[in-house]
Structures are given as structure tokens and as C-alpha cells.
Design a protein around this motif. Structure first.
Motif, short mmCIF file in Angstrom:
data_model
loop_
_atom_site.label_atom_id
_atom_site.label_comp_id
_atom_site.label_asym_id
_atom_site.label_seq_id
_atom_site.Cartn_x
_atom_site.Cartn_y
_atom_site.Cartn_z
N LYS A 90 9.35 15.62 80.32
CA LYS A 90 10.65 15.50 79.66
C LYS A 90 10.88 16.68 78.72
O LYS A 90 11.97 17.26 78.69
CB LYS A 90 10.67 14.19 78.86
N LEU A 91 9.85 17.01 77.95
CA LEU A 91 9.97 18.14 77.02
C LEU A 91 10.18 19.44 77.78
O LEU A 91 10.97 20.29 77.38
CB LEU A 91 8.72 18.26 76.16
N GLU A 92 9.47 19.59 78.90
CA GLU A 92 9.62 20.82 79.68
C GLU A 92 11.04 20.95 80.21
O GLU A 92 11.62 22.02 80.17
CB GLU A 92 8.57 20.88 80.79
N ALA A 93 11.59 19.83 80.69
CA ALA A 93 12.95 19.86 81.20
C ALA A 93 13.92 20.22 80.07
O ALA A 93 14.86 21.00 80.25
CB ALA A 93 13.31 18.49 81.79
N PHE A 94 13.66 19.69 78.88
CA PHE A 94 14.52 19.92 77.72
C PHE A 94 14.55 21.40 77.34
O PHE A 94 15.60 22.02 77.21
CB PHE A 94 14.01 19.06 76.56
N TRP A 95 13.37 21.99 77.18
CA TRP A 95 13.32 23.40 76.76
C TRP A 95 13.75 24.34 77.88
O TRP A 95 14.32 25.39 77.63
CB TRP A 95 11.92 23.77 76.26
N LYS A 96 13.46 23.95 79.12
CA LYS A 96 13.88 24.76 80.25
C LYS A 96 15.40 24.86 80.29
O LYS A 96 15.96 25.94 80.45
CB LYS A 96 13.36 24.11 81.53
N ALA A 97 16.05 23.73 80.13
CA ALA A 97 17.52 23.70 80.12
C ALA A 97 18.04 24.52 78.93
O ALA A 97 19.01 25.26 79.05
CB ALA A 97 18.01 22.25 80.04
N GLY A 98 17.38 24.40 77.79
CA GLY A 98 17.79 25.14 76.60
C GLY A 98 17.76 26.64 76.82
O GLY A 98 18.73 27.33 76.52
N LEU A 99 16.66 27.14 77.38
CA LEU A 99 16.54 28.58 77.61
C LEU A 99 17.55 29.05 78.65
O LEU A 99 18.16 30.11 78.49
CB LEU A 99 15.11 28.93 78.05
N ALA A 100 17.76 28.26 79.69
CA ALA A 100 18.71 28.64 80.74
C ALA A 100 20.12 28.73 80.17
O ALA A 100 20.87 29.67 80.46
CB ALA A 100 18.65 27.64 81.89
N GLU A 101 20.48 27.79 79.31
CA GLU A 101 21.84 27.80 78.75
C GLU A 101 22.00 28.90 77.71
O GLU A 101 23.10 29.46 77.56
CB GLU A 101 22.17 26.43 78.14
#
Lengths: 121, 149
Positions: A90-101
Motif C-alpha cells: 500500500k505504501l509503495e503504491a502511495f509513493w509511486k503514485a506521488g512521484l509519478a504525479e
């Protein structure tokens, strides 16, 4: 189990796994359901101490106990470990989305700067 | 330590390390990219508060509305090393205050732009348990799971 928030479960799971005897108990239980007395036999500690370890594992949700007549049977329950995995995923998905955006935002800034430079030139 | 319990992600940026670093501490930019990142995860992305006190020991506070409830995230900046590194604690509820999890953002220059890596480590107290687990907690988890199949 009482307040089984993911954090609480994780916390208990980590305490439970921090001890070699408890990890050995889990390894043995991973092979299949076992009686408390059989489980305790190979350990060079008293049945009472083994019981304490088992209680900790139960509290962490890693082991469940059922009674058949006078026997107590223990079973490994890996859900608590899955919680830990899910927490990480869940955390990985969260930060991954953050960096992509963030990338998206900076790229848009570049594009609007280029187009305004283009108008000037 | 053999294995760490952590979430780790990397992203390649075309932008310079300085721009990525600054965007991270700019409340207006944070508002925009956090809203879209929450939306990309299926949430409303209805940001309420973005507060950033960008100095070591300074606090940040982010919140967004999720099904009528304000979801709050806050923490303290532990290291600010422009444009290389930002380290902060990450807390999602008051019970995490005592042993907050720690996030390290590392920005490394690349041929074109930079690569940003985020590592979210578990609470200090958990890390301690992991360190004491001689084979590493994740390996234990894997071996136990393998035996189940």
C-alpha cells in the motif's frame, strides 16, 4: 482478538517473530496442525515456557488454537503476515503514485514554459 | 541488517534534482500533485490542509477528505539537504507519535534529469525487532509462506 488494526497486528507480529523459539514453533506449525505437547517436546525448555511463547503467537494472530476433547491443537495462520505485506504494498503504491504525479506536474511546467518561450521568440 | 521491512520506490524525472527537491517543499505544488496522486489511487483527492515548515525540526501537515472523514498525515523534517535528500517522519494517527515511521527521499542526478528514490521504513521499534531476527523478517515470511504451498 481485540483492537486488530493493521498497525497493532504488525506490532504484535514483529514481537512474536523476534524470538528464535517462536520462529521455530511457527516453522513446525507451517508443516501442519500440531498438539501443544508434541510441539513442545523438542525444545529444551519447560512446557510452561513453550506455552508462554505460544500465547504470544496467538496474540499476534499467527497461531490459532482449537480444542478437541482434552487436546489443544495449534494451527499456523499467516494472515498477520499478509497484513504486513499489504502494508508495504500500500505504501509503495502511495509513493509511486506521488512521484509519478510530481513528474507530471513538472513536465507540464516545462511544456507551458516552452510554449510561452516559443510565443516570445 | 540482512533484510529491512520497508517500502521502496524509484522514479526517473526529466526535471533537475533542484526542481524535484523544491517541488517537494512547495505547498502549492504539493497540493496539486498530492491531489492527483490520491485521485489516481481511487480517492477523492479533496485536499484540506497543506502546511510545510521546511526546516530541520519543522513540521508538515497534510489532510484530505475521505468519505466525510479528514485523513491526516503529519511529521517532522529530520534532514533537508538540497538538492540531494529529504528525511522526514510520517505519522498517520496520534498513536504513531512515539515511534514514527521514517521516509527518506534521495535525489540523484542522472544523464537526463534525476532519479528519486523513496524508502519508507517501519517504526523504529519494529526495526529493532527486525534487527534481532537473525535471518531477517522478510526471509522468514517467505520461507513460512513457501512451506504452505
Amino acid at each position: 482478538m481485540t483492537s486488530s488494526t493493521p498497525e497493532r497486528l504488525l506490532d504484535d507480529a514483529f514481537v512474536a517473530l523476534a524470538d528464535p523459539t517462536r520462529r521455530e514453533i511457527l516453522r513446525r506449525l507451517a508443516a501442519g496442525e500440531a498438539r501443544v505437547t508434541v510441539l513442545a517436546a523438542p525444545f529444551a525448555i519447560s512446557l510452561n515456557s513453550v506455552s508462554k511463547h505460544i500465547k504470544l503467537l496467538e496474540r499476534a494472530g499467527l497461531v490459532v488454537r482449537r480444542k478437541v476433547g482434552r487436546e489443544h491443537l495449534l494451527r499456523f495462520q499467516p494472515n498477520a503476515l499478509r497484513e504486513a505485506r499489504e502494508w508495504i504494498a500500500k505504501l509503495e503504491a502511495f509513493w509511486k503514485a506521488g512521484l509519478a504525479e510530481l513528474d507530471e506536474l513538472l513536465t507540464k511546467e516545462d511544456e507551458s514554459r516552452e510554449s510561452s518561450d516559443g510565443r516570445k521568440g | 541488517m540482512d533484510a529491512k521491512v520497508e517500502a521502496r520506490v524509484s522514479h526517473q524525472f526529466k526535471a533537475s534534482p533542484e526542481r524535484v527537491y523544491d517541488a517537494w517543499l512547495d505547498p502549492n505544488k504539493c497540493r496539486v500533485w498530492m491531489a492527483s496522486s490520491l485521485q489516481s489511487m481511487g480517492l477523492a483527492g479533496d485536499i484540506r490542509r497543506i502546511e510545510i515548515d521546511a526546516r530541520v525540526g519543522g513540521r508538515f501537515f497534510f489532510s484530505d477528505m475521505r468519505n466525510g472523514v479528514e485523513a491526516c498525515h503529519w511529521g517532522t523534517y529530520l534532514e533537508l539537504d538540497r538538492p540531494r535528500k529529504i528525511v522526514f517522519t510520517w505519522i498517520v494517527d496520534a498513536s504513531g507519535e512515539a515511534d514514527p515511521s521514517k521516509v527518506t527521499l534521495t535525489i540523484e542526478p542522472a544523464a537526463e534529469g534525476c532519479v528519486a528514490t523513496m524508502v519508507h521504513e517501519m517504526d523504529e521499534q519494529w526495526k529493532d525487532y527486525v534487527a534481532r531476527t537473525e535471518n531477517g523478517w522478510l526471509r522468514m515470511l517467505q520461507s513460512v509462506e513457501q512451506q504452505l504451498h
